[in-house]
Design a protein around this motif. Structure first.
Motif, short mmCIF file in Angstrom:
data_model
loop_
_atom_site.label_atom_id
_atom_site.label_comp_id
_atom_site.label_asym_id
_atom_site.label_seq_id
_atom_site.Cartn_x
_atom_site.Cartn_y
_atom_site.Cartn_z
N GLY A 64 0.78 -1.23 -0.18
CA GLY A 64 0.05 -0.02 0.00
C GLY A 64 0.92 1.28 0.20
N LYS A 65 2.08 1.22 -0.26
CA LYS A 65 2.94 2.23 -0.39
C LYS A 65 3.00 2.93 -1.81
N THR A 66 2.08 3.11 -2.13
CA THR A 66 1.88 3.70 -3.60
C THR A 66 2.38 5.13 -3.85
N VAL A 67 2.35 5.91 -2.59
CA VAL A 67 2.89 7.29 -2.97
C VAL A 67 4.19 7.16 -3.35
N PHE A 68 4.85 6.21 -2.72
CA PHE A 68 6.31 6.37 -2.64
C PHE A 68 6.84 5.55 -3.99
N VAL A 69 6.07 4.47 -4.38
CA VAL A 69 6.08 4.13 -5.78
C VAL A 69 6.05 5.19 -6.98
N MET A 70 5.03 6.09 -6.71
CA MET A 70 5.01 6.78 -7.84
C MET A 70 5.97 8.14 -7.76
N THR A 71 6.36 8.38 -6.49
CA THR A 71 7.35 9.55 -6.18
C THR A 71 8.71 9.09 -6.81
N GLN A 72 9.14 7.60 -6.49
CA GLN A 72 10.33 7.24 -7.08
C GLN A 72 10.40 7.00 -8.54
N GLY A 73 9.26 6.83 -9.19
CA GLY A 73 8.99 6.74 -10.80
C GLY A 73 9.26 8.11 -11.40
N ILE A 74 8.46 8.99 -10.59
CA ILE A 74 8.63 10.51 -11.06
C ILE A 74 10.14 10.95 -11.05
N LEU A 75 10.83 10.80 -9.82
CA LEU A 75 12.03 11.08 -9.72
C LEU A 75 13.21 10.42 -10.67
N GLY A 76 12.83 9.01 -11.08
CA GLY A 76 13.66 8.47 -11.86
C GLY A 76 13.36 9.17 -13.25
N ALA A 77 12.17 9.44 -13.69
CA ALA A 77 11.94 9.89 -14.83
C ALA A 77 12.39 11.33 -15.04
N PHE A 78 11.85 12.33 -14.41
CA PHE A 78 12.05 13.68 -14.72
C PHE A 78 13.49 14.29 -13.81
N GLY A 79 13.78 13.55 -12.74
CA GLY A 79 15.05 13.70 -12.02
C GLY A 79 16.31 12.99 -12.54
N VAL A 80 16.26 12.02 -13.41
CA VAL A 80 17.52 11.37 -13.93
C VAL A 80 17.38 11.32 -15.51
N ARG A 81 16.26 10.32 -15.75
CA ARG A 81 16.41 10.09 -16.88
C ARG A 81 16.25 11.11 -18.22
N ILE A 82 15.28 12.23 -17.87
CA ILE A 82 15.23 13.39 -18.93
C ILE A 82 16.69 14.03 -18.80
N PRO A 83 17.04 14.61 -17.76
CA PRO A 83 18.54 15.49 -17.70
C PRO A 83 19.64 14.65 -18.33
N VAL A 84 19.88 13.37 -18.03
CA VAL A 84 20.86 12.58 -18.54
C VAL A 84 20.60 12.22 -19.99
N SER A 85 19.58 12.29 -20.48
CA SER A 85 19.30 12.10 -22.04
C SER A 85 19.73 13.15 -22.56
N PHE A 86 19.16 14.43 -22.03
CA PHE A 86 19.48 15.82 -22.61
C PHE A 86 21.13 16.23 -22.68
N ALA A 87 21.82 15.85 -21.40
CA ALA A 87 23.08 15.79 -21.30
C ALA A 87 24.02 15.07 -22.43
N MET A 88 23.64 14.05 -22.29
CA MET A 88 24.31 13.04 -23.43
C MET A 88 24.15 13.50 -24.81
N SER A 89 22.71 14.01 -25.21
CA SER A 89 22.66 14.44 -26.56
C SER A 89 23.47 15.80 -26.86
N ARG A 90 23.97 16.43 -25.80
CA ARG A 90 24.92 17.78 -26.21
C ARG A 90 26.42 17.38 -26.33
N LEU A 91 26.57 16.18 -26.11
CA LEU A 91 28.00 15.54 -26.26
C LEU A 91 28.33 15.74 -27.79
N PRO A 92 29.65 15.97 -28.03
CA PRO A 92 30.07 15.79 -29.79
C PRO A 92 29.96 14.39 -30.18
N ASN A 93 29.63 14.22 -31.47
CA ASN A 93 29.49 12.89 -31.85
C ASN A 93 29.00 11.62 -31.12
#
Length: 162
Positions: A64-93
């Motif tokens: 029943g800890k669904t708030v934690f499940v939602m929070t870690q999912g949002i943090l993973g997507a918006f706090g890590v996945r999107i920023p890392v994708s963006f940072a990597m896309s800025r690398l040359p070649n």
């Protein structure tokens, strides 16, 4: 966890070493197939990690800890996945493999969050609600997620009343 890990090892192998076969199902252009296979190598790493993450997510949802499940999912997507994708896309070649590494990076963070929350739950569930029992706690319920387990403990006084 063991069953999902066995399946993920197979999926890892197929994606990492034979991603071109999978990409060939959806595209005929050789350049597209090579780029997709490059991305699938990063995805393959994530397949190994999600075998743990999804077991944790299911376990916490069952508690029943669904708030934690939602929070870690949002943090993973918006706090890590999107920023890392963006940072990597800025690398040359840059290659799609490097952009694809954002997904396993996110999963590592999410697994660490789950391990931390699991440890937090294990610590809080073993505390006597009355604050007077010390070592007099007995196991009342036990639940397991793969190789991990949490025991809900109650004090002796409460255990005797039941």
């Amino acid at each position: 966890v063991a069953v999902s890990l066995c399946i993920s090892v197979f999926v890892f192998y197929f994606n990492f070493f034979h991603g071109d076969l999978l990409a060939g199902i959806f595209a005929n252009d050789h350049a597209v197939i090579l780029e997709a296979a490059d991305y699938l190598k990063a995805y393959a790493i994530d397949c190994l990690l999600t075998s743990f993450l999804f077991c944790f997510v299911g376990y916490f949802s069952g508690l029943g800890k669904t708030v934690f499940v939602m929070t870690q999912g949002i943090l993973g997507a918006f706090g890590v996945r999107i920023p890392v994708s963006f940072a990597m896309s800025r690398l040359p070649n840059v290659r799609l493999f490097y952009i694809g590494l954002a997904t396993p990076c996110s999963t590592v963070v999410q697994v660490l969050l789950c391990l931390g929350y699991y440890a937090h739950l294990a610590g809080t569930l073993a505390v006597c609600r009355h604050g007077h029992c010390g070592k007099g706690l007995r196991v009342r319920h036990a639940a397991a997620v793969g190789i991990f387990s949490i025991r809900v403990r109650v004090c002796r006084a409460e255990y005797r009343r039941r």
